[in-house]
Design an enzyme around this catalytic site. Sequence first.
Site, PDB file in Angstrom:
ATOM      1  N   ASP A   1     -16.686  15.746 -43.251  1.00  0.00           N
ATOM      2  CA  ASP A   1     -17.508  14.960 -42.316  1.00  0.00           C
ATOM      3  C   ASP A   1     -16.590  14.484 -41.189  1.00  0.00           C
ATOM      4  OD1 ASP A   1     -19.584  13.524 -41.159  1.00  0.00           O
ATOM      5  OD2 ASP A   1     -20.349  12.784 -43.055  1.00  0.00           O
TER       6      ASP A   1
ATOM      7  N   GLU B   1     -16.854  10.742 -39.625  1.00  0.00           N
ATOM      8  CA  GLU B   1     -16.757   9.301 -39.415  1.00  0.00           C
ATOM      9  C   GLU B   1     -15.603   8.677 -40.192  1.00  0.00           C
ATOM     10  OE1 GLU B   1     -19.518  10.963 -40.041  1.00  0.00           O
ATOM     11  OE2 GLU B   1     -21.122  10.340 -38.681  1.00  0.00           O
TER      12      GLU B   1
ATOM     13  N   HIS C   1     -20.371  17.760 -40.141  1.00  0.00           N
ATOM     14  CA  HIS C   1     -20.812  16.626 -39.307  1.00  0.00           C
ATOM     15  C   HIS C   1     -21.520  17.117 -38.049  1.00  0.00           C
ATOM     16  CE1 HIS C   1     -20.737  12.904 -36.971  1.00  0.00           C
ATOM     17  NE2 HIS C   1     -20.335  13.677 -35.960  1.00  0.00           N
TER      18      HIS C   1
ATOM     19  N   HIS D   1     -17.835   8.953 -45.281  1.00  0.00           N
ATOM     20  CA  HIS D   1     -18.134   7.554 -44.963  1.00  0.00           C
ATOM     21  C   HIS D   1     -19.062   6.985 -46.044  1.00  0.00           C
ATOM     22  CE1 HIS D   1     -22.038   9.074 -43.851  1.00  0.00           C
ATOM     23  NE2 HIS D   1     -21.386  10.076 -43.267  1.00  0.00           N
TER      24      HIS D   1
ATOM     25  N   HIS E   1     -23.951   5.429 -42.936  1.00  0.00           N
ATOM     26  CA  HIS E   1     -25.307   5.989 -42.819  1.00  0.00           C
ATOM     27  C   HIS E   1     -25.477   6.992 -43.965  1.00  0.00           C
ATOM     28  CE1 HIS E   1     -22.898   9.097 -40.814  1.00  0.00           C
ATOM     29  NE2 HIS E   1     -23.836   9.945 -41.171  1.00  0.00           N
TER      30      HIS E   1
ATOM     31  N   GLU F   1     -23.932  10.215 -49.041  1.00  0.00           N
ATOM     32  CA  GLU F   1     -23.591  11.645 -48.982  1.00  0.00           C
ATOM     33  C   GLU F   1     -22.627  12.024 -50.107  1.00  0.00           C
ATOM     34  OE1 GLU F   1     -22.588  12.411 -44.790  1.00  0.00           O
ATOM     35  OE2 GLU F   1     -24.196  11.015 -44.299  1.00  0.00           O
TER      36      GLU F   1
HETATM   37 ZN   LIG Z   1     -21.002  12.616 -40.139  1.00  0.00          ZN
END
Ligand SMILES: [Zn+2]
Length: 279
Positions: free
Chosen positions: A8, A10, A60, A104, A116, A135
């Site tokens: 990802d 973040e 991402h 994240h 998120h 996630e």
């Molecule tokens: Zn992401």
Amino acid sequence: MKVYMSVDMEGATGVTSSKMCSPKEKEYRRGRKLLTGDVNAAVRGALDAGAGEVLINDSHGPMTNILVEELEKGARLISGSNKPLLQMAGIDDSFSAAFFVAYHAREGTEGGVLNHTLMGSVVTEIRCNGEPVGETGINARMAGAFGVPLVLVTGDDRLADEASRLVPEIETAVVKTGMDRHTADCLPPSATEDMIREAAERALGRCGEISPCVPETPVTFDVTFKTTPSASMACLFPSVQRRGSKEIRIEDDDYAAAYRKMWGALILGWNAMGGVLER
Ligand SMILES: [Zn+2]
């Protein structure tokens, strides 16, 4: 020995602003560079621990973030976003271990940098068999369905806590400490590079001791959307049940099938927010 790496953005070293994660923004160049540095550190750790192959899945946004021209030899990269298994495209039972890099914390985690769940503007909460999941939880179960253990996460301290609750024996590389959704106390790449490489090497060395996160079956995903049209249009799929004004349920005996349906429902839900044909 093969390693699967879902990446990802973040949770990358130094990333605290969504501007560093968005291709439309000037700061994105820095985000990509920092992210690729973290990925290369994890690849080097995996190779040092004896991995013969590392498959990276860019996970991402448009999923074209990692700079392939700067990627370590020994790695392969899945780049692009049309993937039914999304952040877990390419996973199968041939891998010895999974790493989640630059991940994240889930939506609603106090202090989790850019927290998120899958689609920040669309999703309020996802529960898997009744348990709220981010996630990490969703994707660790996908690896677990193929018998592959999640052995390493890199990101902020809140992500490390979330992953450790799921897999107590997991290795973590904490590259920043969350202070707010948009603020963190960050280490520089000169420090996190060694931290990630060493954690990756340790994690792969211990992969036989770490249990896969095998999903319970039948699988239920309950999704709470941010808006009502998302829920109504997601129900275009015959197997999706409406559970409330913003809530849907997906059930399947097979985790990968449930994951694909859930992702399809989110794509519909996302498109419905502004009117599906209003582009
Ligand atoms: Zn992401």
